[in-house]
Design a protein around this motif. Sequence first.
Motif, PDB file in Angstrom:
ATOM      1  N   LEU A 120      40.221   1.411  29.349  1.00 21.95           N
ATOM      2  CA  LEU A 120      40.011   2.822  29.015  1.00 21.95           C
ATOM      3  C   LEU A 120      39.235   3.516  30.131  1.00 21.95           C
ATOM      4  CD1 LEU A 120      40.019   5.212  26.966  1.00 21.95           C
ATOM      5  CD2 LEU A 120      37.907   4.235  26.041  1.00 21.95           C
ATOM      6  N   THR A 121      38.180   2.883  30.580  1.00 22.85           N
ATOM      7  CA  THR A 121      37.355   3.449  31.654  1.00 22.85           C
ATOM      8  C   THR A 121      38.173   3.605  32.933  1.00 22.85           C
ATOM      9  OG1 THR A 121      35.399   2.439  30.653  1.00 22.85           O
ATOM     10  CG2 THR A 121      35.198   3.152  32.946  1.00 22.85           C
ATOM     11  N   ALA A 122      38.997   2.616  33.244  1.00 17.02           N
ATOM     12  CA  ALA A 122      39.873   2.708  34.423  1.00 17.02           C
ATOM     13  C   ALA A 122      40.848   3.871  34.272  1.00 17.02           C
ATOM     14  CB  ALA A 122      40.631   1.393  34.620  1.00 17.02           C
ATOM     15  N   GLY A 123      41.343   4.092  33.060  1.00 21.64           N
ATOM     16  CA  GLY A 123      42.233   5.226  32.813  1.00 21.64           C
ATOM     17  C   GLY A 123      41.544   6.562  33.039  1.00 21.64           C
ATOM     18  N   CYS A 124      40.309   6.659  32.600  1.00 24.59           N
ATOM     19  CA  CYS A 124      39.529   7.888  32.841  1.00 24.59           C
ATOM     20  C   CYS A 124      39.414   8.140  34.343  1.00 24.59           C
ATOM     21  CB  CYS A 124      38.125   7.769  32.241  1.00 24.59           C
ATOM     22  SG  CYS A 124      38.050   7.701  30.443  1.00 24.59           S
ATOM     23  N   ASN A 125      39.052   7.102  35.076  1.00 29.94           N
ATOM     24  CA  ASN A 125      38.864   7.246  36.524  1.00 29.94           C
ATOM     25  C   ASN A 125      40.167   7.554  37.242  1.00 29.94           C
ATOM     26  OD1 ASN A 125      36.070   6.889  36.425  1.00 29.94           O
ATOM     27  ND2 ASN A 125      36.304   4.668  36.400  1.00 29.94           N
ATOM     28  N   SER A 126      41.261   7.001  36.767  1.00 28.11           N
ATOM     29  CA  SER A 126      42.566   7.297  37.356  1.00 28.11           C
ATOM     30  C   SER A 126      42.897   8.782  37.191  1.00 28.11           C
ATOM     31  CB  SER A 126      43.633   6.431  36.692  1.00 28.11           C
ATOM     32  OG  SER A 126      44.909   6.779  37.156  1.00 28.11           O
ATOM     33  N   CYS A 127      42.647   9.297  36.012  1.00 27.06           N
ATOM     34  CA  CYS A 127      42.900  10.719  35.756  1.00 27.06           C
ATOM     35  C   CYS A 127      42.021  11.591  36.652  1.00 27.06           C
ATOM     36  CB  CYS A 127      42.650  11.038  34.279  1.00 27.06           C
ATOM     37  SG  CYS A 127      43.100  12.715  33.806  1.00 27.06           S
ATOM     38  N   HIS A 128      40.760  11.221  36.793  1.00 29.54           N
ATOM     39  CA  HIS A 128      39.848  11.988  37.639  1.00 29.54           C
ATOM     40  C   HIS A 128      40.344  12.005  39.087  1.00 29.54           C
ATOM     41  CE1 HIS A 128      36.428  11.002  34.593  1.00 29.54           C
ATOM     42  NE2 HIS A 128      37.244  11.937  34.146  1.00 29.54           N
ATOM     43  N   ARG A 129      40.795  10.856  39.569  1.00 30.36           N
ATOM     44  CA  ARG A 129      41.321  10.800  40.950  1.00 30.36           C
ATOM     45  C   ARG A 129      42.554  11.679  41.095  1.00 30.36           C
ATOM     46  NH1 ARG A 129      39.996   5.488  40.191  1.00 30.36           N
ATOM     47  NH2 ARG A 129      42.159   4.886  39.788  1.00 30.36           N
ATOM     48  N   GLU A 130      43.447  11.630  40.108  1.00 32.19           N
ATOM     49  CA  GLU A 130      44.676  12.433  40.137  1.00 32.19           C
ATOM     50  C   GLU A 130      44.358  13.926  40.228  1.00 32.19           C
ATOM     51  OE1 GLU A 130      48.743  13.159  40.141  1.00 32.19           O
ATOM     52  OE2 GLU A 130      47.779  11.192  40.172  1.00 32.19           O
ATOM     53  N   LEU A 131      43.266  14.332  39.589  1.00 34.31           N
ATOM     54  CA  LEU A 131      42.860  15.741  39.589  1.00 34.31           C
ATOM     55  C   LEU A 131      41.963  16.097  40.773  1.00 34.31           C
ATOM     56  CD1 LEU A 131      42.154  16.114  35.773  1.00 34.31           C
ATOM     57  CD2 LEU A 131      44.058  17.099  37.059  1.00 34.31           C
ATOM     58  N   LYS A 132      41.868  15.171  41.722  1.00 33.97           N
ATOM     59  CA  LYS A 132      41.009  15.359  42.904  1.00 33.97           C
ATOM     60  C   LYS A 132      39.540  15.483  42.508  1.00 33.97           C
ATOM     61  CE  LYS A 132      44.661  15.759  45.608  1.00 33.97           C
ATOM     62  NZ  LYS A 132      45.556  14.699  45.230  1.00 33.97           N
ATOM     63  N   LEU A 133      39.183  14.743  41.431  1.00 34.67           N
ATOM     64  CA  LEU A 133      37.803  14.705  40.951  1.00 34.67           C
ATOM     65  C   LEU A 133      37.294  13.264  40.944  1.00 34.67           C
ATOM     66  CD1 LEU A 133      38.196  17.153  37.914  1.00 34.67           C
ATOM     67  CD2 LEU A 133      37.135  17.656  40.121  1.00 34.67           C
ATOM     68  N   GLY A 134      37.737  12.509  41.940  1.00 36.87           N
ATOM     69  CA  GLY A 134      37.364  11.101  42.012  1.00 36.87           C
ATOM     70  C   GLY A 134      35.871  10.862  42.090  1.00 36.87           C
ATOM     71  N   PHE A 135      35.121  11.883  42.441  1.00 37.79           N
ATOM     72  CA  PHE A 135      33.663  11.743  42.475  1.00 37.79           C
ATOM     73  C   PHE A 135      33.074  11.635  41.064  1.00 37.79           C
ATOM     74  CE2 PHE A 135      34.971  16.158  42.997  1.00 37.79           C
ATOM     75  CZ  PHE A 135      34.372  16.788  41.914  1.00 37.79           C
ATOM     76  N   VAL A 136      33.886  11.955  40.045  1.00 45.30           N
ATOM     77  CA  VAL A 136      33.478  11.730  38.657  1.00 45.30           C
ATOM     78  C   VAL A 136      33.998  10.349  38.290  1.00 45.30           C
ATOM     79  CG1 VAL A 136      33.624  12.532  36.277  1.00 45.30           C
ATOM     80  CG2 VAL A 136      33.624  14.203  38.141  1.00 45.30           C
ATOM     81  N   HIS A 137      33.157   9.349  38.472  1.00 46.27           N
ATOM     82  CA  HIS A 137      33.570   7.957  38.282  1.00 46.27           C
ATOM     83  C   HIS A 137      32.748   7.337  37.153  1.00 46.27           C
ATOM     84  CE1 HIS A 137      35.430   4.215  39.588  1.00 46.27           C
ATOM     85  NE2 HIS A 137      34.272   3.647  39.311  1.00 46.27           N
ATOM     86  N   LEU A 138      33.451   6.930  36.096  1.00 48.25           N
ATOM     87  CA  LEU A 138      32.782   6.325  34.947  1.00 48.25           C
ATOM     88  C   LEU A 138      32.698   4.812  35.112  1.00 48.25           C
ATOM     89  CD1 LEU A 138      34.390   8.277  31.973  1.00 48.25           C
ATOM     90  CD2 LEU A 138      32.358   8.837  33.303  1.00 48.25           C
ATOM     91  N   ARG A 139      31.770   4.222  34.390  1.00 46.53           N
ATOM     92  CA  ARG A 139      31.619   2.773  34.380  1.00 46.53           C
ATOM     93  C   ARG A 139      31.065   2.364  33.019  1.00 46.53           C
ATOM     94  NH1 ARG A 139      26.026   0.983  36.496  1.00 46.53           N
ATOM     95  NH2 ARG A 139      24.800   2.847  36.159  1.00 46.53           N
ATOM     96  N   THR A 140      31.005   1.091  32.789  1.00 45.99           N
ATOM     97  CA  THR A 140      30.374   0.594  31.570  1.00 45.99           C
ATOM     98  C   THR A 140      28.896   0.951  31.652  1.00 45.99           C
ATOM     99  OG1 THR A 140      31.956  -1.220  31.430  1.00 45.99           O
ATOM    100  CG2 THR A 140      29.891  -1.470  30.204  1.00 45.99           C
ATOM    101  N   PRO A 141      28.357   1.546  30.607  1.00 49.18           N
ATOM    102  CA  PRO A 141      26.947   1.960  30.658  1.00 49.18           C
ATOM    103  C   PRO A 141      26.013   0.776  30.937  1.00 49.18           C
ATOM    104  CG  PRO A 141      28.026   2.886  28.732  1.00 49.18           C
ATOM    105  CD  PRO A 141      28.986   1.904  29.334  1.00 49.18           C
ATOM    106  N   ALA A 142      24.996   1.042  31.746  1.00 47.59           N
ATOM    107  CA  ALA A 142      24.011   0.014  32.087  1.00 47.59           C
ATOM    108  C   ALA A 142      22.725   0.166  31.274  1.00 47.59           C
ATOM    109  CB  ALA A 142      23.690   0.084  33.578  1.00 47.59           C
ATOM    110  N   SER A 143      22.462   1.377  30.819  1.00 46.29           N
ATOM    111  CA  SER A 143      21.277   1.609  29.989  1.00 46.29           C
ATOM    112  C   SER A 143      21.623   2.668  28.951  1.00 46.29           C
ATOM    113  CB  SER A 143      20.082   2.039  30.838  1.00 46.29           C
ATOM    114  OG  SER A 143      20.343   3.256  31.486  1.00 46.29           O
ATOM    115  N   ASN A 144      21.019   2.542  27.804  1.00 45.48           N
ATOM    116  CA  ASN A 144      21.328   3.403  26.671  1.00 45.48           C
ATOM    117  C   ASN A 144      20.521   4.706  26.727  1.00 45.48           C
ATOM    118  OD1 ASN A 144      21.780   4.601  24.220  1.00 45.48           O
ATOM    119  ND2 ASN A 144      21.284   2.814  23.000  1.00 45.48           N
ATOM    120  N   PRO A 145      21.185   5.842  26.943  1.00 44.78           N
ATOM    121  CA  PRO A 145      20.456   7.114  26.968  1.00 44.78           C
ATOM    122  C   PRO A 145      20.169   7.658  25.568  1.00 44.78           C
ATOM    123  CG  PRO A 145      22.772   7.504  27.374  1.00 44.78           C
ATOM    124  CD  PRO A 145      22.595   6.016  27.268  1.00 44.78           C
ATOM    125  N   PHE A 146      20.679   6.993  24.538  1.00 43.58           N
ATOM    126  CA  PHE A 146      20.518   7.473  23.166  1.00 43.58           C
ATOM    127  C   PHE A 146      19.513   6.614  22.415  1.00 43.58           C
ATOM    128  CE2 PHE A 146      24.780   8.620  24.565  1.00 43.58           C
ATOM    129  CZ  PHE A 146      24.695   9.993  24.455  1.00 43.58           C
TER     130      PHE A 146
END
Length: 157
Positions: A122-148
């Motif tokens: 799912l995360t890879a799919g998000c990043n693929s879409c961002h790259r397609e839209l020329k927004l590759g700088f918006v890169h998601l990953r599995t969270p490392a720390s819980n902000p909530f």
Amino acid sequence: MKRFSFAGPAAVVIGAMAFAGTMSFAVAQQPRGGERPQPRLSDLMQGAQVAHIKLWYAGKAGNWGLATYETKQLKARLEDAAQLYQSLPVNDVTTMAKPLDAVSAAIAAKDAREFARAYDDLTAGCNSCHRELKLGFVHLRTPASNPFSDQEFGKRK
């Protein structure tokens, strides 16, 4: 002899004034022509990102009910984006259906390993879409720390 108090009538007058004030504020907040304001794409994507993060922590904790809920929230944000922003390549947004279905299947099976794999896809799919839209700088990953820190992700008894 009975004493008269202004507390009762004053409370009624103050309450009525407060109610009238909120009514005018609410009317002032209505969009012109009765139309609902369209959310900005960035707002929808931030909502999707929040659901993405919460989905991870819910699945990691085995809170399958919350994971199901967050999957639905994420899917709704992506569907809203595709519907409201016709300029988006719908193909990119609709290709997220398969990874979301895989996440849902892992949740239904209560399979933590499959959930982690499907979440990565799912995360890879998000990043693929961002790259397609020329927004590759918006890169998601599995969270490392819980902000909530105000939300408990473990199962409630």
